[in-house]
Design a protein around this motif. Structure first.
Motif, PDB file in Angstrom:
ATOM      1  N   GLN A  19       0.835  -1.193   0.000  1.00 10.37           N
ATOM      2  CA  GLN A  19       0.000   0.000   0.000  1.00 10.37           C
ATOM      3  C   GLN A  19       0.877   1.254   0.000  1.00 10.37           C
ATOM      4  N   SER A  57       1.281   5.072   0.650  1.00  5.60           N
ATOM      5  CA  SER A  57       0.645   6.133   1.432  1.00  5.60           C
ATOM      6  C   SER A  57       1.191   7.516   1.106  1.00  5.60           C
ATOM      7  N   ASP A  58       2.368   7.602   0.485  1.00  5.27           N
ATOM      8  CA  ASP A  58       2.937   8.901   0.118  1.00  5.27           C
ATOM      9  C   ASP A  58       3.871   8.691  -1.069  1.00  5.27           C
ATOM     10  N   THR A  99       3.604   0.311   2.671  1.00  2.36           N
ATOM     11  CA  THR A  99       3.359  -0.559   3.824  1.00  2.36           C
ATOM     12  C   THR A  99       3.052  -1.953   3.299  1.00  2.36           C
TER      13      THR A  99
END
Length: 291
Positions: free
Chosen positions: A111, A113-114, A132
């Protein structure tokens, strides 16, 4: 001599009093420092004592007589953090072979996230992503091995999050499955209904022999670096020399000029109307001045 003796006596008394006071002050400071050090040690010990810990076991080996006498369909769901998701997945797969279990479903996901990127002069792009890693596993374990399998998961856990456990009677689970299949089926044919009942019986019996355990584990986010291409930058770098580009710019400008002239000539009728209107207006003004 008597005055001198008195003065010496006074000086000695004052000096001894000062020394006693200083020694008491040093003793008080030392005791305060010792108390402060002891308080810090106690606070650190309390923080370590109150820190969250993983459970010592996830399932108990002891079973009640009622549980042993009934046929139960068991399922569990766990979520926890690990140090490395890929190594943990490999370890779990090896353990499943020992317990005669198998993986029903596996999904590995990174995943994002940024995300950030940096353009380079040579036309490439460096991409930095905060990811992640997560793994979702659905495994089937023989019922007599469920407790051992669950408790052997503890050494793999870095931080434990959630756990849910369900054990339903075989008859109740079978009734639920039949109700679900009856609601999903719009056909009224007896053959289809009989097939659905048979499949339901087989599915529930399989769940009776093998418990369903859903595992979801992840690790701390990390940075992933990748490369990409900036097409516009590469096209600019791969262009012709400056003199050739200037000559090409003159050619392009001349072609645009010709196209503009041709476009303007298309409106010749409007020009004639404008000239006729101007001549009529001029003749009218001349005649008015003469009169």
């Amino acid at each position: 001599m008597s005055d001198l003796s008195k003065n010496l006596t006074i000086i000695l008394i004052v000096t001894s009093t000062t020394l006693v006071g200083c020694s008491k002050q040093q003793e008080g400071s030392a005791s305060d420092a010792a108390i402060a050090t002891e308080n810090v040690a106690l606070n650190s010990e309390m923080i370590r004592t109150n820190a969250a810990k993983n459970p010592e076991q996830l399932a108990s080996h002891q079973q009640s007589a009622l549980e042993q006498s009934r046929q139960l369909v068991k399922s569990a769901q766990l979520q926890f953090e690990v140090k490395d998701v890929l190594k943990t997945t490999t370890t779990l797969e090896q353990q499943l072979l020992q317990y005669n279990g198998y993986i029903e479903n596996k999904q590995i996901d990174y995943q994002v996230s940024d995300r950030s990127q940096r353009d380079r002069i040579d036309g490439t792009v460096n991409i930095y992503e905060k990811i992640t890693p997560m793994v979702q596993l659905t495994v089937r374990i023989p019922n007599n091995q469920v407790t051992t399998f669950l408790n052997n998961l503890l050494p793999l856990m870095l931080n434990f999050n959630t756990q849910s456990y369900e054990a339903k009677r075989y008859e109740l689970k079978l009734l639920e499955e039949k109700l679900n299949t009856a609601n999903q089926s719009d056909s009224t044919l007896n053959t289809v209904n009989n097939q659905l009942q048979q499949l339901t019986d087989l599915e529930v019996k399989d769940r009776l022999a093998y418990s369903t355990i859903r595992l979801e584990f992840f690790q701390q986010p990390k940075v992933r670096k990748s490369h990409d291409l900036n097409i516009h930058r590469i096209a600019t770098l791969d262009s012709d020399p400056l003199i050739s580009r200037i000559a090409e710019a003159f050619k392009v400008g001349l072609s645009y000029f010709r196209e503009t002239i041709i476009w303007l000539i298309q409106f010749w009728a409007f020009y004639l109307v404008f000239i006729a209107a101007w001549l009529i207006r001029k003749a009218y003004k001349t005649r008015k001045q003469r009169s």
